[in-house]
Enzyme design. Structure first.
Site, PDB file in Angstrom:
ATOM      1  N   TYR A  52      34.438  46.762  47.434  1.00  0.00           N
ATOM      2  CA  TYR A  52      35.321  47.425  48.337  1.00  0.00           C
ATOM      3  C   TYR A  52      35.336  48.573  49.503  1.00  0.00           C
ATOM      4  O   TYR A  52      35.947  49.063  49.595  1.00  0.00           O
ATOM      5  CB  TYR A  52      35.192  48.438  47.126  1.00  0.00           C
ATOM      6  CG  TYR A  52      35.424  47.787  45.628  1.00  0.00           C
ATOM      7  CD1 TYR A  52      35.721  46.274  45.237  1.00  0.00           C
ATOM      8  CD2 TYR A  52      35.500  48.327  44.229  1.00  0.00           C
ATOM      9  CE1 TYR A  52      36.389  46.482  44.494  1.00  0.00           C
ATOM     10  CE2 TYR A  52      35.601  47.959  43.092  1.00  0.00           C
ATOM     11  CZ  TYR A  52      35.911  46.674  43.097  1.00  0.00           C
ATOM     12  OH  TYR A  52      36.171  45.805  41.255  1.00  0.00           O
ATOM     13  N   HIS A 110      28.949  40.010  41.019  1.00  0.00           N
ATOM     14  CA  HIS A 110      30.954  40.219  40.998  1.00  0.00           C
ATOM     15  C   HIS A 110      31.835  38.839  40.092  1.00  0.00           C
ATOM     16  O   HIS A 110      32.275  39.090  39.596  1.00  0.00           O
ATOM     17  CB  HIS A 110      31.147  40.604  41.995  1.00  0.00           C
ATOM     18  CG  HIS A 110      32.000  41.878  42.431  1.00  0.00           C
ATOM     19  ND1 HIS A 110      32.439  42.613  43.450  1.00  0.00           N
ATOM     20  CD2 HIS A 110      33.489  41.644  42.040  1.00  0.00           C
ATOM     21  CE1 HIS A 110      34.015  42.413  43.038  1.00  0.00           C
ATOM     22  NE2 HIS A 110      34.306  43.029  42.012  1.00  0.00           N
TER      23      HIS A 110
HETATM   24  N1  LIG Z   1      34.642  42.902  38.330  1.00  0.00           N
HETATM   25  C1  LIG Z   1      36.166  42.744  38.820  1.00  0.00           C
HETATM   26  O1  LIG Z   1      36.290  41.662  39.083  1.00  0.00           O
HETATM   27  C2  LIG Z   1      36.444  43.718  38.867  1.00  0.00           C
HETATM   28  C3  LIG Z   1      38.169  43.727  38.897  1.00  0.00           C
HETATM   29  C4  LIG Z   1      38.959  44.667  39.189  1.00  0.00           C
HETATM   30  C5  LIG Z   1      38.401  45.813  38.477  1.00  0.00           C
HETATM   31  N2  LIG Z   1      37.766  46.178  38.535  1.00  0.00           N
HETATM   32  C6  LIG Z   1      37.501  48.204  38.336  1.00  0.00           C
HETATM   33  O2  LIG Z   1      38.131  48.249  37.653  1.00  0.00           O
HETATM   34  C7  LIG Z   1      38.566  49.384  37.644  1.00  0.00           C
HETATM   35  C8  LIG Z   1      40.293  49.424  37.044  1.00  0.00           C
HETATM   36  O3  LIG Z   1      40.726  47.973  37.547  1.00  0.00           O
HETATM   37  P1  LIG Z   1      41.849  48.436  38.179  1.00  0.00           P
HETATM   38  O4  LIG Z   1      41.835  49.200  39.804  1.00  0.00           O
HETATM   39  O5  LIG Z   1      42.835  47.578  38.724  1.00  0.00           O
HETATM   40  O6  LIG Z   1      43.569  48.798  37.353  1.00  0.00           O
HETATM   41  P2  LIG Z   1      43.672  50.416  36.522  1.00  0.00           P
HETATM   42  O7  LIG Z   1      42.735  51.399  36.625  1.00  0.00           O
HETATM   43  O8  LIG Z   1      44.271  49.996  35.112  1.00  0.00           O
HETATM   44  O9  LIG Z   1      44.989  50.469  37.512  1.00  0.00           O
HETATM   45  C9  LIG Z   1      44.824  51.626  38.551  1.00  0.00           C
HETATM   46  C10 LIG Z   1      46.623  52.077  39.214  1.00  0.00           C
HETATM   47  O10 LIG Z   1      47.042  52.236  38.154  1.00  0.00           O
HETATM   48  C11 LIG Z   1      47.401  53.611  38.357  1.00  0.00           C
HETATM   49  N3  LIG Z   1      47.259  54.828  37.189  1.00  0.00           N
HETATM   50  C12 LIG Z   1      46.100  54.785  36.410  1.00  0.00           C
HETATM   51  N4  LIG Z   1      46.196  55.816  35.374  1.00  0.00           N
HETATM   52  C13 LIG Z   1      47.779  55.796  35.451  1.00  0.00           C
HETATM   53  C14 LIG Z   1      48.234  56.520  34.843  1.00  0.00           C
HETATM   54  N5  LIG Z   1      47.714  57.216  33.917  1.00  0.00           N
HETATM   55  N6  LIG Z   1      50.033  57.468  35.139  1.00  0.00           N
HETATM   56  C15 LIG Z   1      50.702  56.205  36.364  1.00  0.00           C
HETATM   57  N7  LIG Z   1      49.979  55.721  37.122  1.00  0.00           N
HETATM   58  C16 LIG Z   1      47.890  55.431  36.744  1.00  0.00           C
HETATM   59  C17 LIG Z   1      46.835  53.867  39.784  1.00  0.00           C
HETATM   60  O11 LIG Z   1      47.537  54.646  40.321  1.00  0.00           O
HETATM   61  P3  LIG Z   1      47.025  56.604  40.826  1.00  0.00           P
HETATM   62  O12 LIG Z   1      46.227  56.595  42.053  1.00  0.00           O
HETATM   63  O13 LIG Z   1      48.539  56.336  41.462  1.00  0.00           O
HETATM   64  O14 LIG Z   1      46.582  57.777  39.502  1.00  0.00           O
HETATM   65  C18 LIG Z   1      46.365  52.531  40.185  1.00  0.00           C
HETATM   66  O15 LIG Z   1      47.416  52.248  41.266  1.00  0.00           O
HETATM   67  C19 LIG Z   1      38.674  48.868  39.348  1.00  0.00           C
HETATM   68  O16 LIG Z   1      39.117  49.905  39.545  1.00  0.00           O
HETATM   69  C20 LIG Z   1      37.368  47.861  40.076  1.00  0.00           C
HETATM   70  O17 LIG Z   1      36.370  49.565  39.891  1.00  0.00           O
HETATM   71  C21 LIG Z   1      36.922  45.183  38.184  1.00  0.00           C
END
Ligand SMILES: NC(=O)c1ccc[n+]([C@@H]2O[C@H](COP(=O)([O-])OP(=O)(O)OC[C@H]3O[C@@H](n4cnc5c(N)ncnc54)[C@H](OP(=O)(O)O)[C@@H]3O)[C@@H](O)[C@H]2O)c1
Length: 278
Positions: A52, A110
């Site tokens: 990241y 990862h």
């Molecule tokens: N191990 C892996 O391979 C892997 C892969 C993907 C992700 N991850 C981890 O999992 C975490 C979560 O996944 P993600 O970041 O894809 O998912 P997420 O939390 O499903 O989505 C994040 C997005 O949702 C928006 N959001 C969050 N809460 C909101 C709300 N209450 N209302 C409106 N929009 C909202 C955020 O925008 P705003 O900033 O505008 O709120 C952001 O654009 C990642 O950040 C990472 O740390 C791990």
């Protein structure tokens, strides 16, 4: 404010906190503030990764927050091109230096080594070496299928794998992998819980949310928590962070849960070319 660092004798959190802040696709310039505001709201679990490019900014947010270091759980992840022994240990030395918060609470593989090029036994031995060097406290895996996780748990050092982190959302319930992971005594951590934004506009989630005076995102997180799954949600917006955090107070009834269970359509978002055969 003078901060305490993670030092021998500090009482650290021993179990992965059930609601964490993700930082995937969060620009390093915004990460420090996002981490700081989440910690001020009450989050005690921050998820980052070498991939990241924001570990330095995550560490800064942790230090700036004024929350005692020992109250915070920080996870990083080792990218799949550095899973051989020396490369993994060197990469965690780098993560440790970038984060600058003392011993890292958890390091994950990862993605599994493509085609098993690096044996899991070698990778786990390297994780144990990183523990001995004081770089990490715990280790685990991410994106491991059930057979890969079984192989890892059976390998030397595999019994203490803390979590398997993978995609779970209402649209990808991932039930078989969740059950296999939990059966092996490994905690499930869900990423991309909102199905790349689909949760906000889904009519079923909207209706359940309206019934509880909640948001579809909160309903989604409450559904994951009801399945004993650790939730990661990413947001740089303090209001979203606060609203998401409050999902922990929402209790869904059996009918809500059955309706959300029925949304599963096996819709996977994270499936890069180096992913295992799901
Ligand atoms: N191990 C892996 O391979 C892997 C892969 C993907 C992700 N991850 C981890 O999992 C975490 C979560 O996944 P993600 O970041 O894809 O998912 P997420 O939390 O499903 O989505 C994040 C997005 O949702 C928006 N959001 C969050 N809460 C909101 C709300 N209450 N209302 C409106 N929009 C909202 C955020 O925008 P705003 O900033 O505008 O709120 C952001 O654009 C990642 O950040 C990472 O740390 C791990």
């Amino acid at each position: 404010m003078k901060r305490r660092h993670n030092q021998p004798g500090d009482e650290m959190i021993e179990t992965i906190p059930s609601f964490g802040l993700g930082t995937f696709r969060v620009d390093a310039a915004k990460t420090t503030n996002a981490v700081k505001s989440a910690l001020e709201i009450g989050y005690r679990h921050i998820d980052t990764a070498q991939f990241y490019n924001n570990e330095t900014a995550v560490g800064q947010g942790v230090r700036d927050s004024g929350v005692p270091r020992e109250d915070i759980w920080v996870t990083t992840k080792v990218w799949w091109d550095r899973l051989s022994h020396d490369a993994l240990v060197a990469s965690l030395k780098d993560s440790h230096a970038k984060l600058g918060i003392g011993t890292i609470d958890l390091a994950l593989v990862h993605w599994p080594s493509p085609d098993g090029a690096v044996p899991i036994t070698e990778t786990l031995a390297a994780m144990q070496e990183a523990q001995k060097l004081g770089l990490i406290r715990h280790y685990g895996v991410s994106n491991f299928t059930a057979p890969l996780l079984e192989e890892a748990v059976d390998a030397p050092g595999g019994k203490v794998i803390v979590t398997n982190q993978f995609e779970v959302s209402p649209f990808l319930a991932n039930r078989k992998l969740v059950e296999a992971t939990q059966r092996l005594g490994v905690k499930v951590t869900a990423y991309m819980p909102l199905g790349e934004g689909c949760a906000h506009t889904d009519p079923t989630l909207q209706a359940i949310a309206a019934k509880h005076g909640a948001t579809p995102a909160q309903v989604t997180f409450a559904w994951l928590l009801s399945r004993d799954i650790v939730v990661l949600s990413a947001s740089t917006n303090a209001e979203h962070q606060r609203s998401n955090w409050n999902a922990q107070k929402l209790k869904l009834d059996a009918d809500d849960i059955a309706q959300i269970d029925a949304l599963d359509e096996g819709k996977r978002n994270a499936n890069p070319p180096f992913a295992p055969k799901w």
